[in-house]
Design a protein around this motif. Structure first.
Motif, mmCIF file in Angstrom:
data_model
loop_
_atom_site.group_PDB
_atom_site.id
_atom_site.type_symbol
_atom_site.label_atom_id
_atom_site.label_comp_id
_atom_site.label_asym_id
_atom_site.label_seq_id
_atom_site.Cartn_x
_atom_site.Cartn_y
_atom_site.Cartn_z
ATOM 1 N N VAL A 170 2.808 -5.243 -3.984
ATOM 2 C CA VAL A 170 1.384 -4.951 -4.134
ATOM 3 C C VAL A 170 1.250 -4.077 -5.372
ATOM 4 C CG1 VAL A 170 -0.648 -3.866 -3.104
ATOM 5 C CG2 VAL A 170 0.987 -5.104 -1.658
ATOM 6 N N GLU A 171 0.397 -4.516 -6.281
ATOM 7 C CA GLU A 171 0.170 -3.795 -7.534
ATOM 8 C C GLU A 171 -0.854 -2.684 -7.313
ATOM 9 O OE1 GLU A 171 -1.014 -7.025 -10.071
ATOM 10 O OE2 GLU A 171 1.036 -7.810 -10.178
ATOM 11 N N PRO A 183 1.119 9.185 -1.587
ATOM 12 C CA PRO A 183 0.211 8.046 -1.739
ATOM 13 C C PRO A 183 -0.461 7.968 -3.111
ATOM 14 C CG PRO A 183 -0.699 9.661 -0.209
ATOM 15 C CD PRO A 183 0.683 10.121 -0.558
ATOM 16 N N ARG A 184 -0.402 9.047 -3.880
ATOM 17 C CA ARG A 184 -0.992 9.039 -5.221
ATOM 18 C C ARG A 184 -0.030 8.517 -6.281
ATOM 19 N NH1 ARG A 184 -2.723 14.601 -3.700
ATOM 20 N NH2 ARG A 184 -4.719 14.316 -2.692
ATOM 21 N N LYS A 185 1.229 8.291 -5.875
ATOM 22 C CA LYS A 185 2.242 7.821 -6.824
ATOM 23 C C LYS A 185 2.689 6.411 -6.479
ATOM 24 C CE LYS A 185 4.193 12.272 -8.099
ATOM 25 N NZ LYS A 185 5.443 13.034 -8.242
ATOM 26 N N LEU A 186 3.110 5.689 -7.500
ATOM 27 C CA LEU A 186 3.639 4.341 -7.306
ATOM 28 C C LEU A 186 5.102 4.416 -6.889
ATOM 29 C CD1 LEU A 186 2.136 2.640 -10.488
ATOM 30 C CD2 LEU A 186 1.224 2.622 -8.154
ATOM 31 N N LEU A 187 5.570 3.392 -6.203
ATOM 32 C CA LEU A 187 6.984 3.305 -5.858
ATOM 33 C C LEU A 187 7.803 3.020 -7.114
ATOM 34 C CD1 LEU A 187 9.155 3.236 -3.597
ATOM 35 C CD2 LEU A 187 8.804 0.765 -3.529
ATOM 36 N N LEU A 188 7.326 2.070 -7.905
ATOM 37 C CA LEU A 188 7.950 1.667 -9.170
ATOM 38 C C LEU A 188 6.838 1.509 -10.196
ATOM 39 C CD1 LEU A 188 10.200 -1.189 -7.725
ATOM 40 C CD2 LEU A 188 10.954 1.099 -8.336
ATOM 41 N N PRO A 189 7.164 1.472 -11.482
ATOM 42 C CA PRO A 189 6.108 1.224 -12.465
ATOM 43 C C PRO A 189 5.349 -0.074 -12.130
ATOM 44 C CG PRO A 189 8.124 1.873 -13.565
ATOM 45 C CD PRO A 189 8.469 1.670 -12.105
ATOM 46 N N ASP A 190 4.052 0.023 -12.035
ATOM 47 C CA ASP A 190 3.164 -1.109 -11.748
ATOM 48 C C ASP A 190 3.360 -1.709 -10.349
ATOM 49 O OD1 ASP A 190 1.915 -0.942 -14.280
ATOM 50 O OD2 ASP A 190 3.563 -2.082 -15.155
ATOM 51 N N CYS A 194 11.349 7.416 0.902
ATOM 52 C CA CYS A 194 10.132 6.627 0.746
ATOM 53 C C CYS A 194 9.522 6.390 2.120
ATOM 54 C CB CYS A 194 10.434 5.301 0.051
ATOM 55 S SG CYS A 194 11.322 4.126 1.063
ATOM 56 N N ASN A 195 8.360 5.759 2.133
ATOM 57 C CA ASN A 195 7.723 5.345 3.388
ATOM 58 C C ASN A 195 8.208 3.946 3.731
ATOM 59 O OD1 ASN A 195 6.163 7.613 3.924
ATOM 60 N ND2 ASN A 195 4.473 6.875 2.686
ATOM 61 N N PHE A 196 8.669 3.775 4.951
ATOM 62 C CA PHE A 196 9.096 2.485 5.482
ATOM 63 C C PHE A 196 8.109 2.106 6.566
ATOM 64 C CE2 PHE A 196 11.105 0.108 8.862
ATOM 65 C CZ PHE A 196 11.839 -0.867 8.208
ATOM 66 N N LYS A 197 7.541 0.897 6.451
ATOM 67 C CA LYS A 197 6.601 0.441 7.474
ATOM 68 C C LYS A 197 7.015 -0.949 7.946
ATOM 69 C CE LYS A 197 2.351 -0.028 6.204
ATOM 70 N NZ LYS A 197 0.926 -0.008 5.918
ATOM 71 N N SER A 198 7.283 -1.050 9.227
ATOM 72 C CA SER A 198 7.626 -2.332 9.845
ATOM 73 C C SER A 198 6.365 -3.191 9.940
ATOM 74 C CB SER A 198 8.197 -2.074 11.238
ATOM 75 O OG SER A 198 8.505 -3.280 11.867
ATOM 76 N N LEU A 199 6.542 -4.492 9.694
ATOM 77 C CA LEU A 199 5.420 -5.433 9.783
ATOM 78 C C LEU A 199 5.689 -6.425 10.912
ATOM 79 C CD1 LEU A 199 5.019 -6.223 5.987
ATOM 80 C CD2 LEU A 199 3.641 -4.660 7.348
ATOM 81 N N GLY A 200 5.264 -6.103 12.084
ATOM 82 C CA GLY A 200 5.456 -7.013 13.206
ATOM 83 C C GLY A 200 6.851 -6.917 13.792
#
Length: 120
Positions: free
Chosen positions: A85-86, A59-66, A41-47
Motif C-alpha cells: 500500500v502506497e 503511523p506517521r512514518k512509512l515502512l519503506l520509501p514510498d 514494526c506492526n504485524f497485523k494478521s489478515l484472517g
C-alpha cells in the motif's frame, strides 16, 4: 424493542471481533538483496489463512520509501503473493510469488532469494 437492541449489540460485537489489531514484531525486509528495513514494526494478521501486513510502528512514518504497508497474501499453503500500500493508499500487486522459507519459517522469499519478508 429491548430485544432488538440486544440483537443489534450481539451482531455488532460479532462483526467487530474479527477485526485484527496490530502487534509488535521484529521485522526484516530484504529487497534486491539489500536489507531495507530491520527493526520493530506492526504485524497485523489478515484472517485465518496466514496472510499478514507489516507497517511502521509510527503511523506517521512509512515502512519503506514510498511504501506504507507490505502485504503477504496467501494463495495456497506455503505460497503467497507480495503486495503493498502506497502513501496515497493505492494498493499495488508486485507480481512476485513468495514461498515460505524452509530455513526460517518466519520468512517468505521469492525464488531468486533476493526478496525476503520476515516477521518474528
Amino acid at each position: 424493542m429491548k430485544k432488538s437492541y440486544i440483537a443489534a449489540a450481539i451482531i455488532a460485537c460479532t462483526a467487530f471481533s474479527t477485526i485484527a489489531f496490530a502487534k509488535d514484531a521484529k521485522c526484516k525486509v530484504v529487497l534486491d538483496g539489500k536489507t531495507e528495513f530491520y527493526g520493530t514494526c506492526n504485524f497485523k494478521s489478515l484472517g485465518n489463512d496466514g496472510s499478514f501486513t507489516l507497517s511502521n510502528k509510527n503511523p506517521r512514518k512509512l515502512l519503506l520509501p514510498d511504501i506504507k504497508e507490505l502485504w503477504v497474501r496467501m494463495e495456497q499453503k506455503n505460497v503467497a503473493e507480495l503486495a503493498s500500500v502506497e502513501p496515497n493508499d493505492h494498493f499495488q500487486r508486485w507480481g512476485v510469488t513468495l514461498i515460505r522459507s524452509t530455513r526460517d519459517r518466519a520468512c517468505w522469499e521469492n525464488s531468486n532469494g533476493d526478496i525476503s519478508i520476515c516477521a518474528y
